[in-house]
Enzyme design. Structure first.
Site, short mmCIF file in Angstrom:
data_model
loop_
_atom_site.label_atom_id
_atom_site.label_comp_id
_atom_site.label_asym_id
_atom_site.label_seq_id
_atom_site.Cartn_x
_atom_site.Cartn_y
_atom_site.Cartn_z
CE1 TYR A 231 -69.09 76.14 -9.99
CE2 TYR A 231 -70.69 77.07 -11.52
CZ TYR A 231 -70.40 76.44 -10.32
OH TYR A 231 -71.41 76.11 -9.47
CE LYS B 19 -93.00 76.86 -35.39
NZ LYS B 19 -92.98 76.39 -36.78
C1 LIG Z 1 -92.78 77.35 -37.77
C2 LIG Z 1 -93.48 77.30 -39.05
C3 LIG Z 1 -93.63 78.43 -39.85
C4 LIG Z 1 -92.90 79.73 -39.57
O1 LIG Z 1 -91.57 79.61 -40.04
P1 LIG Z 1 -90.47 80.76 -39.86
O2 LIG Z 1 -89.28 80.21 -40.52
O3 LIG Z 1 -90.29 80.94 -38.38
O4 LIG Z 1 -91.01 81.99 -40.49
C5 LIG Z 1 -94.42 78.34 -40.97
N1 LIG Z 1 -95.02 77.17 -41.30
C6 LIG Z 1 -94.88 76.04 -40.57
C7 LIG Z 1 -95.54 74.80 -41.00
C8 LIG Z 1 -94.09 76.06 -39.43
O5 LIG Z 1 -93.91 74.95 -38.71
#
Ligand SMILES: *Cc1c(COP(=O)(O)O)cnc(C)c1O
Length: 348
Positions: free
Chosen positions: A250, A40
Site C-alpha cells: 500500500y 491469563k
Molecule cells: C498479570 C499479573 C501478574 C503477572 O505479572 P508479570 O508482570 O507478567 O509477571 C501477577 N499478578 C497479577 C495480579 C497480575 O495481574
C-alpha cells in the site's frame, strides 16, 4: 460431517522446554517462596492449553487467570483449587460458578466480599491495593467486619513499578507487610516477574510471574536467565520478481532500487503483526538469515526481501524475529503487548 480443516499458513511454535526452564529459573530466584504462574489472556497469547500442562509438570500449583471462561479452559488440566480468578466475583454468576466448581476467587473490594459470602463463601484470595490503584481493597478497608469473615488463602498485592528502581517498591512492600499483620491468611504474595528480581523481601510465600515465563525480560537481573518461548511462523504464499522502480505494498512506500526477488508472506496486522513493523523494522528469518520487511504491513500479508535466500519457495515457512526485549525496542510496543497481540489465526 464437515471435513477436517486444512493446515493454516500461520503457526505459533512454543518452545516447551524453554517455558519449563523459565519457570524453574524464576522458582530458583524466588528463594523459599513457591512459584505460581499468571496464565491469563490465554497464557499471554502462548495458548493456555499448551502452557498450563508444561508449567504443571514443572511443579507449578497456582495458576492465575482473569475471567471464569479462562479458568474453564484449563479446568481439566489442573485441580480447581489451584486456579484463581484475578478479577474476582465481578457478579453473582461468577461467585456462584466459582463456588460450585471450587475455583478460587480473588476478592478485590468490600462489594466482592459481600457477593462471595452471599454465594456461600469458603476459601478465597484477597487482593489489597498498596499503591497501584487498580482492582484491590484499599488498606483503609482491611478492618471491615466483612473482611474478617473471609477465609483467606493467598493475601496478594501487586507492584506498580517493579521494572524500575523507585521508592514506590519498598513503600508497597511495607504496606503489604502491614496487611499481612492485620488479615489472617495462609500465604502472602506480592511479586510478579520483575518483582522476583527485587529480592527476598518481596517474595513472601508465593510469587506470580507471567511475562518472564514466556520469554519477557523486564529487568537486567533476568537477562541471560530467560529464554525465548514464542516463535511466530508464517508461510510464503507467492514469490515474485520485480523490476527496479516498482513499488511494494500500500502507498508504495518501498520502491525497488534494482530488480529484486520478493516473498509475499501470510502475516499481517490482523494477526498482531502491526504496521509498526513496516519499512525495514520487521525481519523474518530463514535458517538464521534475516529477510527484512519491505513496504507496509497489510491486514493479511506482508512482503519480504528474498535477496540472498534464493532457495525460498512458495509454501516455505519463515520465522518472525521475535525475541521480546529486542522486538520491544524495535517496535515501540511493550513485551506484554507483543505476546498478547498474536491473533487466533496462529495455530497453537
Ligand atoms: C498479570 C499479573 C501478574 C503477572 O505479572 P508479570 O508482570 O507478567 O509477571 C501477577 N499478578 C497479577 C495480579 C497480575 O495481574
Amino acid at each position: 460431517m464437515t471435513p477436517d480443516l486444512p493446515p493454516s499458513a500461520l503457526r505459533l511454535d512454543v518452545d516447551r522446554q524453554a517455558l519449563a526452564a523459565n519457570w524453574r529459573a524464576l522458582d530458583a530466584l524466588s528463594g523459599t517462596a513457591r512459584t505460581g504462574a499468571a496464565v491469563k489472556a490465554d497464557a499471554y497469547g502462548i495458548g493456555a492449553k499448551v502452557a498450563v500442562p508444561v508449567l504443571r509438570d514443572a511443579g507449578c500449583h497456582d495458576f492465575f487467570v482473569t475471567y471464569a471462561h479462562e479458568a474453564a479452559d484449563i479446568l481439566g488440566l489442573v485441580p480447581p483449587h489451584e486456579i484463581s480468578l484475578l478479577h474476582g466475583p465481578i457478579n453473582e454468576g461468577v461467585a456462584k460458578w466459582a463456588h460450585e466448581t471450587g475455583v478460587r476467587v480473588v476478592i478485590n473490594s468490600l462489594e466482592q466480599a459481600a457477593r462471595w459470602l452471599a454465594a456461600g463463601g469458603g476459601r478465597c484470595d484477597l487482593m489489597v491495593d498498596t499503591g497501584i490503584n487498580r482492582l484491590g481493597l484499599p488498606l483503609a478497608n482491611l478492618g471491615d467486619p466483612m473482611i474478617a469473615r473471609l477465609e483467606v488463602d493467598v493475601l496478594l498485592s501487586h507492584l506498580a513499578s517493579a521494572d524500575e528502581d523507585v521508592a514506590l517498591n519498598p513503600r508497597q512492600c511495607a504496606r503489604w507487610e502491614e496487611a499481612r499483620r492485620v488479615v489472617p491468611h495462609l500465604r502472602a504474595s506480592l511479586a510478579n516477574s520483575a518483582g522476583i528480581a527485587l529480592g527476598d523481601a518481596y517474595h513472601g510465600d508465593l510469587t506470580r510471574p507471567g511475562l518472564s515465563l514466556y520469554g519477557g525480560v523486564p529487568r537486567r537481573e533476568l537477562e541471560g536467565r530467560i529464554a525465548q518461548v514464542a516463535r511466530p511462523m508464517a508461510a510464503v504464499m507467492q514469490v515474485r520478481n520485480i523490476e527496479a522502480g516498482e513499488g511494494v505494498g500500500y502507498n508504495a512506500t518501498f520502491i525497488a532500487p534494482h530488480a529484486m526477488r520478493i516473498g509475499v508472506v501470510a502475516l499481517g496486522y490482523a494477526d498482531g503483526f502491526l504496521r509498526c513493523w513496516s519499512a525495514g523494522k520487521g525481519v523474518l528469518l530463514r535458517q538464521g538469515r534475516r529477510l527484512p520487511v519491505l513496504g507496509r504491513v497489510s491486514m493479511d500479508m506482508v512482503d519480504v526481501d528474498l535477496s540472498g535466500a534464493d532457495e525460498v519457495r512458495e509454501g516455505d515457512w519463515l520465522e518472525v524475529e521475535y525475541s521480546l526485549p529486542q522486538a520491544a525496542a524495535f517496535s515501540g510496543l511493550s513485551q506484554y503487548e507483543l505476546l498478547t497481540l498474536l491473533g487466533d489465526r496462529f495455530a497453537r
